[in-house]
Design a protein around this motif. Sequence first.
Motif, PDB file in Angstrom:
ATOM      1  N   THR A 183       0.829  -1.206   0.000  1.00  0.00           N
ATOM      2  CA  THR A 183       0.000   0.000   0.000  1.00  0.00           C
ATOM      3  C   THR A 183       0.861   1.253   0.000  1.00  0.00           C
ATOM      4  OG1 THR A 183      -1.763  -1.156   1.201  1.00  0.00           O
ATOM      5  CG2 THR A 183      -1.798   1.255   1.244  1.00  0.00           C
ATOM      6  N   ALA A 184       1.911   1.248   0.831  1.00  0.00           N
ATOM      7  CA  ALA A 184       2.812   2.406   0.887  1.00  0.00           C
ATOM      8  C   ALA A 184       3.507   2.623  -0.451  1.00  0.00           C
ATOM      9  CB  ALA A 184       3.844   2.209   1.994  1.00  0.00           C
ATOM     10  N   ASP A 185       3.920   1.535  -1.101  1.00  0.00           N
ATOM     11  CA  ASP A 185       4.573   1.657  -2.415  1.00  0.00           C
ATOM     12  C   ASP A 185       3.625   2.271  -3.434  1.00  0.00           C
ATOM     13  OD1 ASP A 185       6.912   0.598  -1.465  1.00  0.00           O
ATOM     14  OD2 ASP A 185       6.470  -1.461  -2.110  1.00  0.00           O
ATOM     15  N   ARG A 186       2.364   1.820  -3.432  1.00  0.00           N
ATOM     16  CA  ARG A 186       1.398   2.346  -4.393  1.00  0.00           C
ATOM     17  C   ARG A 186       1.139   3.829  -4.134  1.00  0.00           C
ATOM     18  NH1 ARG A 186      -2.566   0.666  -7.981  1.00  0.00           N
ATOM     19  NH2 ARG A 186      -1.101  -1.027  -8.381  1.00  0.00           N
ATOM     20  N   LEU A 187       1.000   4.203  -2.873  1.00  0.00           N
ATOM     21  CA  LEU A 187       0.758   5.608  -2.545  1.00  0.00           C
ATOM     22  C   LEU A 187       1.951   6.480  -2.925  1.00  0.00           C
ATOM     23  CD1 LEU A 187      -1.048   5.376   0.916  1.00  0.00           C
ATOM     24  CD2 LEU A 187      -2.044   5.963  -1.298  1.00  0.00           C
ATOM     25  N   ARG A 188       3.170   5.976  -2.713  1.00  0.00           N
ATOM     26  CA  ARG A 188       4.353   6.755  -3.087  1.00  0.00           C
ATOM     27  C   ARG A 188       4.416   6.991  -4.588  1.00  0.00           C
ATOM     28  NH1 ARG A 188       7.110   4.046   1.269  1.00  0.00           N
ATOM     29  NH2 ARG A 188       7.566   2.266  -0.087  1.00  0.00           N
ATOM     30  N   LEU A 194      -0.471  12.822  -8.209  1.00  0.00           N
ATOM     31  CA  LEU A 194      -1.806  13.330  -7.918  1.00  0.00           C
ATOM     32  C   LEU A 194      -1.737  14.798  -7.516  1.00  0.00           C
ATOM     33  CD1 LEU A 194      -4.806  12.169  -7.425  1.00  0.00           C
ATOM     34  CD2 LEU A 194      -4.163  12.212  -5.024  1.00  0.00           C
ATOM     35  N   ALA A 195      -0.829  15.130  -6.611  1.00  0.00           N
ATOM     36  CA  ALA A 195      -0.705  16.505  -6.115  1.00  0.00           C
ATOM     37  C   ALA A 195      -0.275  17.461  -7.223  1.00  0.00           C
ATOM     38  CB  ALA A 195       0.284  16.554  -4.958  1.00  0.00           C
ATOM     39  N   ILE A 196       0.705  17.049  -8.015  1.00  0.00           N
ATOM     40  CA  ILE A 196       1.223  17.926  -9.065  1.00  0.00           C
ATOM     41  C   ILE A 196       0.163  18.202 -10.126  1.00  0.00           C
ATOM     42  CG2 ILE A 196       2.895  18.075 -10.949  1.00  0.00           C
ATOM     43  CD1 ILE A 196       4.844  16.520  -9.159  1.00  0.00           C
ATOM     44  N   VAL A 197      -0.453  17.125 -10.606  1.00  0.00           N
ATOM     45  CA  VAL A 197      -1.417  17.294 -11.696  1.00  0.00           C
ATOM     46  C   VAL A 197      -2.651  18.048 -11.234  1.00  0.00           C
ATOM     47  CG1 VAL A 197      -2.913  16.079 -13.318  1.00  0.00           C
ATOM     48  CG2 VAL A 197      -0.596  15.249 -12.908  1.00  0.00           C
ATOM     49  N   TYR A 198      -3.157  17.713 -10.039  1.00  0.00           N
ATOM     50  CA  TYR A 198      -4.330  18.424  -9.544  1.00  0.00           C
ATOM     51  C   TYR A 198      -4.034  19.904  -9.355  1.00  0.00           C
ATOM     52  CZ  TYR A 198      -8.597  15.876  -8.612  1.00  0.00           C
ATOM     53  OH  TYR A 198      -9.805  15.264  -8.752  1.00  0.00           O
ATOM     54  N   SER A 199      -2.859  20.224  -8.833  1.00  0.00           N
ATOM     55  CA  SER A 199      -2.492  21.631  -8.662  1.00  0.00           C
ATOM     56  C   SER A 199      -2.436  22.343 -10.004  1.00  0.00           C
ATOM     57  CB  SER A 199      -1.135  21.728  -7.948  1.00  0.00           C
ATOM     58  OG  SER A 199      -1.199  21.161  -6.663  1.00  0.00           O
ATOM     59  N   LEU A 200      -1.828  21.688 -10.989  1.00  0.00           N
ATOM     60  CA  LEU A 200      -1.726  22.298 -12.312  1.00  0.00           C
ATOM     61  C   LEU A 200      -3.098  22.508 -12.943  1.00  0.00           C
ATOM     62  CD1 LEU A 200       1.342  20.371 -13.795  1.00  0.00           C
ATOM     63  CD2 LEU A 200       1.265  22.749 -13.014  1.00  0.00           C
ATOM     64  N   VAL A 201      -3.990  21.529 -12.762  1.00  0.00           N
ATOM     65  CA  VAL A 201      -5.333  21.645 -13.350  1.00  0.00           C
ATOM     66  C   VAL A 201      -6.103  22.798 -12.730  1.00  0.00           C
ATOM     67  CG1 VAL A 201      -7.586  20.517 -13.524  1.00  0.00           C
ATOM     68  CG2 VAL A 201      -5.503  19.242 -14.060  1.00  0.00           C
ATOM     69  N   PHE A 202      -6.109  22.876 -11.398  1.00  0.00           N
ATOM     70  CA  PHE A 202      -6.848  23.947 -10.741  1.00  0.00           C
ATOM     71  C   PHE A 202      -6.252  25.314 -11.062  1.00  0.00           C
ATOM     72  CE2 PHE A 202      -8.655  20.636  -7.935  1.00  0.00           C
ATOM     73  CZ  PHE A 202      -9.979  21.035  -7.966  1.00  0.00           C
ATOM     74  N   VAL A 203      -4.928  25.384 -11.106  1.00  0.00           N
ATOM     75  CA  VAL A 203      -4.292  26.653 -11.467  1.00  0.00           C
ATOM     76  C   VAL A 203      -4.620  27.014 -12.912  1.00  0.00           C
ATOM     77  CG1 VAL A 203      -2.067  27.780 -11.855  1.00  0.00           C
ATOM     78  CG2 VAL A 203      -2.445  26.453  -9.773  1.00  0.00           C
ATOM     79  N   ALA A 204      -4.593  26.035 -13.804  1.00  0.00           N
ATOM     80  CA  ALA A 204      -4.906  26.294 -15.205  1.00  0.00           C
ATOM     81  C   ALA A 204      -6.335  26.788 -15.375  1.00  0.00           C
ATOM     82  CB  ALA A 204      -4.671  25.038 -16.033  1.00  0.00           C
ATOM     83  N   LEU A 205      -7.265  26.175 -14.629  1.00  0.00           N
ATOM     84  CA  LEU A 205      -8.648  26.621 -14.710  1.00  0.00           C
ATOM     85  C   LEU A 205      -8.811  28.047 -14.192  1.00  0.00           C
ATOM     86  CD1 LEU A 205     -10.546  23.394 -13.540  1.00  0.00           C
ATOM     87  CD2 LEU A 205     -10.443  24.338 -15.858  1.00  0.00           C
ATOM     88  N   GLU A 206      -8.112  28.363 -13.119  1.00  0.00           N
ATOM     89  CA  GLU A 206      -8.230  29.686 -12.518  1.00  0.00           C
ATOM     90  C   GLU A 206      -7.589  30.760 -13.396  1.00  0.00           C
ATOM     91  OE1 GLU A 206      -9.500  32.474  -9.804  1.00  0.00           O
ATOM     92  OE2 GLU A 206      -9.956  30.325  -9.854  1.00  0.00           O
ATOM     93  N   TYR A 207      -6.489  30.412 -14.047  1.00  0.00           N
ATOM     94  CA  TYR A 207      -5.751  31.395 -14.844  1.00  0.00           C
ATOM     95  C   TYR A 207      -5.844  31.091 -16.343  1.00  0.00           C
ATOM     96  CZ  TYR A 207      -3.657  32.833 -10.413  1.00  0.00           C
ATOM     97  OH  TYR A 207      -3.469  33.288  -9.138  1.00  0.00           O
ATOM     98  N   SER A 208      -6.955  30.503 -16.757  1.00  0.00           N
ATOM     99  CA  SER A 208      -7.095  30.093 -18.150  1.00  0.00           C
ATOM    100  C   SER A 208      -6.985  31.268 -19.120  1.00  0.00           C
ATOM    101  CB  SER A 208      -8.444  29.380 -18.346  1.00  0.00           C
ATOM    102  OG  SER A 208      -9.518  30.238 -17.974  1.00  0.00           O
ATOM    103  N   ASP A 209      -7.533  32.415 -18.752  1.00  0.00           N
ATOM    104  CA  ASP A 209      -7.469  33.571 -19.648  1.00  0.00           C
ATOM    105  C   ASP A 209      -6.024  34.007 -19.900  1.00  0.00           C
ATOM    106  OD1 ASP A 209     -10.205  33.602 -19.839  1.00  0.00           O
ATOM    107  OD2 ASP A 209     -10.475  35.088 -18.245  1.00  0.00           O
ATOM    108  N   ARG A 210      -5.235  34.020 -18.863  1.00  0.00           N
ATOM    109  CA  ARG A 210      -3.837  34.417 -19.025  1.00  0.00           C
ATOM    110  C   ARG A 210      -3.047  33.374 -19.809  1.00  0.00           C
ATOM    111  NH1 ARG A 210      -1.876  36.976 -13.195  1.00  0.00           N
ATOM    112  NH2 ARG A 210      -3.507  38.575 -13.021  1.00  0.00           N
ATOM    113  N   ILE A 211      -3.355  32.103 -19.535  1.00  0.00           N
ATOM    114  CA  ILE A 211      -2.628  31.040 -20.234  1.00  0.00           C
ATOM    115  C   ILE A 211      -2.875  31.106 -21.733  1.00  0.00           C
ATOM    116  CG2 ILE A 211      -2.481  28.524 -20.513  1.00  0.00           C
ATOM    117  CD1 ILE A 211      -3.031  28.277 -17.519  1.00  0.00           C
TER     118      ILE A 211
END
Length: 336
Positions: A183-188, A194-211
């Motif tokens: 379980t620990a191996d799978r989570l690692r 998960l954190a990187i992509v989700y952060s990028l998606v939410f940031v992209a949605l918020e700043y879509s006009d600038r992007i």
Amino acid sequence: MQSLLTVLLEEALPRVLTITLLIGVGVGLANLAVEYGLVKLVARVGHYLTEPANLPPEVGTAVLTNAVSVTAGYGMLAEFREDGLLDDRATLIAVIINTFFGFIQHIFTYYGPVLIPILGLQVGLMYVGARAGISLGITLVGLLAGAVLLRDDDYDGNSIDPDTPDEDSQTNREKLRTAAENTADRLRSIVPRLAIVYSLVFVALEYSDRILEYVDPVLAVFASVGLDEPGVVLESVAGLLGLPGAAIPVILVSLVDPTTGAITVAPLIGDVLTPEETVITLLVGSLISLTIGTVKRSIPFQYGIWGASFGTKVIVVNVCLKAAFILVAIGVFFVV
């Protein structure tokens, strides 16, 4: 417009933590099920599916094993073929029948504990149901092929005693430790992505006009060196299926990694993509990624099991059947 820190802390972080918790619980329970042999109970139906396909009873053992370990199941079939119990035609049919039982393993170890928490219950069950239907359809084709192309007196057992996995002699403490480590191996492997992509998606949605202000110059560079606009083919496919433009980057990401594709599409469900459009998007991504998956995984695995000649036959049959049934599934969701 919210600040970057606000977007990350108030939108991305809660989603990541929630999904991480769900994945951790799901993967932990899945690994416990594997360690205590519960998955084998589901797989035993494989014994009853070899008879209508005119395959010897020994193949039922390989089918059962395939639900626990695809490598072990394929290895047993390779042994049967090497010992003369199965010829090439019967082996191909057995491989096709194995498809759904290999999927059973992924329900416990990937689709259930990983994808459903990422996509949400409704969309997750819809997508897993579609994948189950695809796998089951391929297995039914194998059963039909065996019933039509094989005769039950051609493949009688000849006292072959296949190597089956040894009974688990681990103590409860060892099983718990193994499940926790897995379980620990799978989570690692999942949580950082998960954190990187989700952060990028939410940031992209918020700043879509600038992007978007930076997109046109980049595309102009591609055009200046004679390259077509990235995703132009996918735009045609998306347009044909009535998918919005937001589906295109999800499909592109899915080409590289299906889990990342699911992570990318999750924030879009409901507001940008309907549940049906989400499933179609993921299926299109899996269809187009068949080539990449074949090169990265199927060719090394199948060639290692069967050798280049017969391995190529297995790969061609698997890819063609997967592509055909993915198209059928896309058509069903498109019509419905």
